[in-house]
Design a protein around this motif. Structure first.
Motif, PDB file in Angstrom:
ATOM      1  N   GLY A 163      -6.987   6.794  10.253  1.00  0.00           N
ATOM      2  CA  GLY A 163      -7.639   6.407   8.631  1.00  0.00           C
ATOM      3  C   GLY A 163      -6.805   5.763   7.847  1.00  0.00           C
ATOM      4  N   LEU A 164      -5.745   6.452   7.702  1.00  0.00           N
ATOM      5  CA  LEU A 164      -4.923   5.949   6.899  1.00  0.00           C
ATOM      6  C   LEU A 164      -4.276   4.532   6.846  1.00  0.00           C
ATOM      7  CD1 LEU A 164      -3.313   6.905   4.046  1.00  0.00           C
ATOM      8  CD2 LEU A 164      -1.585   7.768   5.381  1.00  0.00           C
ATOM      9  N   ILE A 165      -3.628   4.319   8.269  1.00  0.00           N
ATOM     10  CA  ILE A 165      -3.302   3.154   8.298  1.00  0.00           C
ATOM     11  C   ILE A 165      -4.270   1.854   8.343  1.00  0.00           C
ATOM     12  CG2 ILE A 165      -2.259   1.622  10.375  1.00  0.00           C
ATOM     13  CD1 ILE A 165      -0.598   4.122  11.227  1.00  0.00           C
ATOM     14  N   THR A 166      -5.479   2.201   8.783  1.00  0.00           N
ATOM     15  CA  THR A 166      -6.555   1.078   8.549  1.00  0.00           C
ATOM     16  C   THR A 166      -6.779   0.869   7.232  1.00  0.00           C
ATOM     17  OG1 THR A 166      -7.740   2.074  10.671  1.00  0.00           O
ATOM     18  CG2 THR A 166      -9.060   0.981   9.069  1.00  0.00           C
ATOM     19  N   ARG A 167      -6.842   1.950   6.450  1.00  0.00           N
ATOM     20  CA  ARG A 167      -7.227   1.711   4.936  1.00  0.00           C
ATOM     21  C   ARG A 167      -5.911   0.996   4.265  1.00  0.00           C
ATOM     22  NH1 ARG A 167      -8.443   7.055   2.096  1.00  0.00           N
ATOM     23  NH2 ARG A 167      -8.864   5.492   0.502  1.00  0.00           N
ATOM     24  N   MET A 168      -4.790   1.513   4.696  1.00  0.00           N
ATOM     25  CA  MET A 168      -3.562   0.587   4.285  1.00  0.00           C
ATOM     26  C   MET A 168      -3.641  -0.880   4.562  1.00  0.00           C
ATOM     27  SD  MET A 168      -0.756   3.500   4.570  1.00  0.00           S
ATOM     28  CE  MET A 168       0.755   2.524   4.382  1.00  0.00           C
ATOM     29  N   ALA A 169      -3.887  -1.094   5.871  1.00  0.00           N
ATOM     30  CA  ALA A 169      -4.151  -2.553   6.242  1.00  0.00           C
ATOM     31  C   ALA A 169      -4.996  -3.291   5.671  1.00  0.00           C
ATOM     32  CB  ALA A 169      -4.262  -2.616   7.853  1.00  0.00           C
ATOM     33  N   ARG A 213      -4.376   3.896 -15.404  1.00  0.00           N
ATOM     34  CA  ARG A 213      -5.671   3.017 -15.740  1.00  0.00           C
ATOM     35  C   ARG A 213      -6.555   2.744 -14.565  1.00  0.00           C
ATOM     36  NH1 ARG A 213      -1.137  -1.388 -18.355  1.00  0.00           N
ATOM     37  NH2 ARG A 213      -0.852   0.064 -20.319  1.00  0.00           N
ATOM     38  N   GLU A 214      -7.730   2.663 -15.028  1.00  0.00           N
ATOM     39  CA  GLU A 214      -8.840   2.200 -14.091  1.00  0.00           C
ATOM     40  C   GLU A 214      -8.317   1.353 -12.957  1.00  0.00           C
ATOM     41  OE1 GLU A 214     -12.652   2.947 -12.543  1.00  0.00           O
ATOM     42  OE2 GLU A 214     -11.498   3.959 -13.929  1.00  0.00           O
ATOM     43  N   ALA A 215      -7.784   0.218 -13.180  1.00  0.00           N
ATOM     44  CA  ALA A 215      -7.295  -0.629 -12.291  1.00  0.00           C
ATOM     45  C   ALA A 215      -5.916  -0.132 -11.399  1.00  0.00           C
ATOM     46  CB  ALA A 215      -6.599  -1.900 -13.028  1.00  0.00           C
ATOM     47  N   HIS A 216      -5.468   1.039 -11.631  1.00  0.00           N
ATOM     48  CA  HIS A 216      -4.641   1.572 -10.787  1.00  0.00           C
ATOM     49  C   HIS A 216      -5.031   2.734 -10.084  1.00  0.00           C
ATOM     50  CE1 HIS A 216      -1.609  -0.507 -13.805  1.00  0.00           C
ATOM     51  NE2 HIS A 216      -2.105  -1.156 -12.850  1.00  0.00           N
ATOM     52  N   LYS A 217      -6.192   3.181 -10.163  1.00  0.00           N
ATOM     53  CA  LYS A 217      -6.695   4.449  -9.610  1.00  0.00           C
ATOM     54  C   LYS A 217      -6.656   4.420  -8.023  1.00  0.00           C
ATOM     55  CE  LYS A 217     -11.719   3.861  -9.463  1.00  0.00           C
ATOM     56  NZ  LYS A 217     -13.175   4.148 -10.236  1.00  0.00           N
ATOM     57  N   ASN A 218      -6.502   3.349  -7.540  1.00  0.00           N
ATOM     58  CA  ASN A 218      -6.735   3.135  -6.223  1.00  0.00           C
ATOM     59  C   ASN A 218      -5.302   2.615  -5.457  1.00  0.00           C
ATOM     60  OD1 ASN A 218      -9.494   3.965  -5.994  1.00  0.00           O
ATOM     61  ND2 ASN A 218     -10.161   1.745  -6.592  1.00  0.00           N
ATOM     62  N   ILE A 219      -4.331   2.782  -6.183  1.00  0.00           N
ATOM     63  CA  ILE A 219      -3.013   2.624  -5.569  1.00  0.00           C
ATOM     64  C   ILE A 219      -2.856   3.732  -4.494  1.00  0.00           C
ATOM     65  CG2 ILE A 219      -0.639   2.332  -6.124  1.00  0.00           C
ATOM     66  CD1 ILE A 219      -1.046   1.067  -8.746  1.00  0.00           C
ATOM     67  N   MET A 220      -2.863   4.953  -4.801  1.00  0.00           N
ATOM     68  CA  MET A 220      -2.590   6.011  -3.760  1.00  0.00           C
ATOM     69  C   MET A 220      -3.780   5.811  -2.987  1.00  0.00           C
ATOM     70  SD  MET A 220      -1.295   9.779  -4.463  1.00  0.00           S
ATOM     71  CE  MET A 220      -2.736  10.650  -5.399  1.00  0.00           C
ATOM     72  N   ILE A 221      -3.312   5.815  -1.748  1.00  0.00           N
ATOM     73  CA  ILE A 221      -4.456   5.709  -0.603  1.00  0.00           C
ATOM     74  C   ILE A 221      -4.452   6.939   0.152  1.00  0.00           C
ATOM     75  CG2 ILE A 221      -5.365   4.599   1.486  1.00  0.00           C
ATOM     76  CD1 ILE A 221      -3.784   2.237   0.240  1.00  0.00           C
ATOM     77  N   VAL A 222      -5.267   7.910   0.177  1.00  0.00           N
ATOM     78  CA  VAL A 222      -5.163   9.377   0.911  1.00  0.00           C
ATOM     79  C   VAL A 222      -6.216   9.363   1.923  1.00  0.00           C
ATOM     80  CG1 VAL A 222      -5.574  11.844   0.488  1.00  0.00           C
ATOM     81  CG2 VAL A 222      -4.671  10.543  -1.508  1.00  0.00           C
ATOM     82  N   ASP A 223      -5.747   9.951   2.965  1.00  0.00           N
ATOM     83  CA  ASP A 223      -6.646  10.125   4.224  1.00  0.00           C
ATOM     84  C   ASP A 223      -6.162  11.550   4.953  1.00  0.00           C
ATOM     85  OD1 ASP A 223      -8.117   9.852   6.787  1.00  0.00           O
ATOM     86  OD2 ASP A 223      -8.659   8.180   5.703  1.00  0.00           O
ATOM     87  N   ASP A 224      -6.950  12.031   5.834  1.00  0.00           N
ATOM     88  CA  ASP A 224      -6.755  13.316   6.297  1.00  0.00           C
ATOM     89  C   ASP A 224      -6.110  13.016   7.677  1.00  0.00           C
ATOM     90  OD1 ASP A 224      -7.547  14.700   4.181  1.00  0.00           O
ATOM     91  OD2 ASP A 224      -9.340  15.329   4.982  1.00  0.00           O
ATOM     92  N   THR A 225      -6.555  11.696   8.135  1.00  0.00           N
ATOM     93  CA  THR A 225      -5.969  11.216   9.763  1.00  0.00           C
ATOM     94  C   THR A 225      -5.037  10.071   9.538  1.00  0.00           C
ATOM     95  OG1 THR A 225      -7.551   9.686   9.925  1.00  0.00           O
ATOM     96  CG2 THR A 225      -8.044  12.044  10.548  1.00  0.00           C
ATOM     97  N   LEU A 226      -4.136   9.909  10.398  1.00  0.00           N
ATOM     98  CA  LEU A 226      -3.286   8.962  10.315  1.00  0.00           C
ATOM     99  C   LEU A 226      -3.659   7.513  10.700  1.00  0.00           C
ATOM    100  CD1 LEU A 226      -0.228   7.888  10.006  1.00  0.00           C
ATOM    101  CD2 LEU A 226      -0.069   8.475  12.671  1.00  0.00           C
ATOM    102  N   PRO A 262       0.934  -1.054  -0.046  1.00  0.00           N
ATOM    103  CA  PRO A 262       0.016   0.000   0.095  1.00  0.00           C
ATOM    104  C   PRO A 262       0.789   1.372  -0.149  1.00  0.00           C
ATOM    105  CG  PRO A 262      -0.047  -1.050   2.259  1.00  0.00           C
ATOM    106  CD  PRO A 262       0.507  -1.807   1.167  1.00  0.00           C
ATOM    107  N   VAL A 263       0.464   2.301  -0.939  1.00  0.00           N
ATOM    108  CA  VAL A 263       1.109   3.419  -0.843  1.00  0.00           C
ATOM    109  C   VAL A 263       0.088   4.761  -0.347  1.00  0.00           C
ATOM    110  CG1 VAL A 263       2.156   4.967  -2.285  1.00  0.00           C
ATOM    111  CG2 VAL A 263       2.476   2.637  -2.797  1.00  0.00           C
ATOM    112  N   GLY A 264       0.369   5.198   0.728  1.00  0.00           N
ATOM    113  CA  GLY A 264      -0.446   6.012   1.659  1.00  0.00           C
ATOM    114  C   GLY A 264       0.058   7.410   1.321  1.00  0.00           C
ATOM    115  N   VAL A 265      -0.889   8.408   1.648  1.00  0.00           N
ATOM    116  CA  VAL A 265      -0.824   9.706   1.632  1.00  0.00           C
ATOM    117  C   VAL A 265      -1.538  10.433   2.851  1.00  0.00           C
ATOM    118  CG1 VAL A 265      -0.624  12.129   0.351  1.00  0.00           C
ATOM    119  CG2 VAL A 265      -0.174   9.962  -1.032  1.00  0.00           C
ATOM    120  N   LEU A 266      -0.763  11.049   3.778  1.00  0.00           N
ATOM    121  CA  LEU A 266      -1.398  11.642   4.649  1.00  0.00           C
ATOM    122  C   LEU A 266      -1.501  13.174   4.310  1.00  0.00           C
ATOM    123  CD1 LEU A 266      -2.578  11.393   7.694  1.00  0.00           C
ATOM    124  CD2 LEU A 266      -0.297  11.809   8.490  1.00  0.00           C
ATOM    125  N   ASN A 267      -2.697  13.603   4.060  1.00  0.00           N
ATOM    126  CA  ASN A 267      -2.960  14.993   3.742  1.00  0.00           C
ATOM    127  C   ASN A 267      -3.258  15.877   4.704  1.00  0.00           C
ATOM    128  OD1 ASN A 267      -3.623  16.885   1.725  1.00  0.00           O
ATOM    129  ND2 ASN A 267      -5.711  16.039   1.548  1.00  0.00           N
TER     130      ASN A 267
END
Length: 193
Positions: free
Chosen positions: A171-177, A156-169, A129-134
């Motif tokens: 939330g980000l760690i949960t989504r990355m896990a 590509r459509e298949a790659h649109k969710n590679i970058m995982i973005v969240d405003d909270t740490l 997972p590739v996360g961005v803490l915004n």
């Protein structure tokens, strides 16, 4: 996730939200028992994330290129400090040592690391997972630009969710896990780089 690479700047912007965020990330990783892999420096956000993780009892692995040892003032307090020949080897070691990537605010080097992690995921060099803490909207324009690349058809459509973005740490760690690897363009190995 046992270890996460954190990409961030070696600068210390005037607004304290950035240093405070780096410190919060370092503490949070240590509290969760997640090791930190980072750029090996003592300055700016880089130093703040490492110091906070160290002081909270966490594992800190620094990876710093030879040329930056004196300029970034390497952090000899790391649990492990790897000195590598150059930036390419640094980023490869980040990938080899970590189970995912978190990008917090930074400059050109941080963007280089983020985009390479995403591009390597697209190509199948890793499935992490590739996360961005915004923080404070710092990455709003980057997120919009990424969406623009998707809308135009460069991502590509298949790659649109590679970058995982969240405003909270949290939330980000949960989504990355919970990240489910996407369909890669190729199935490659890091040794092919």
């Amino acid at each position: 996730m046992k270890r996460l690479a954190v990409y961030c700047g070696s600068a210390s912007p005037a607004d304290p939200v950035y240093i405070e965020t780096a410190q919060a990330v370092g503490r949070a990783l240590a509290e969760r028992g997640i090791g930190l892999v980072y750029g090996g420096g003592r300055l700016g956000l880089m130093g703040a994330v490492a110091d906070a993780c160290i002081h909270a009892g966490g594992e800190v692995i620094g990876v710093i290129p030879e040329a930056l040892c004196s300029k970034e003032v390497r952090n000899d307090l790391c649990t492990e400090l790897h000195i590598v020949p150059g930036m390419h080897e640094r980023k490869k070691m980040f990938t080899d040592l970590s189970d995912g990537f978190i990008t917090i605010p930074g400059g050109v080097g941080t963007m280089d690391e983020l985009w390479e992690a995403i591009s390597w995921a697209q190509l199948g060099y890793h499935e992490k997972p590739v996360g961005v803490l915004n923080v404070a909207g710092f990455y709003d324009h980057l997120v919009a630009f990424n969406q623009h690349m998707i809308d135009v058809g460069f991502v590509r459509e298949a790659h649109k969710n590679i970058m995982i973005v969240d405003d909270t740490l949290d939330g980000l760690i949960t989504r990355m896990a919970a990240y489910e690897p996407h369909q890669t363009i190729f199935r490659m190995k890091a040794d092919d780089l």
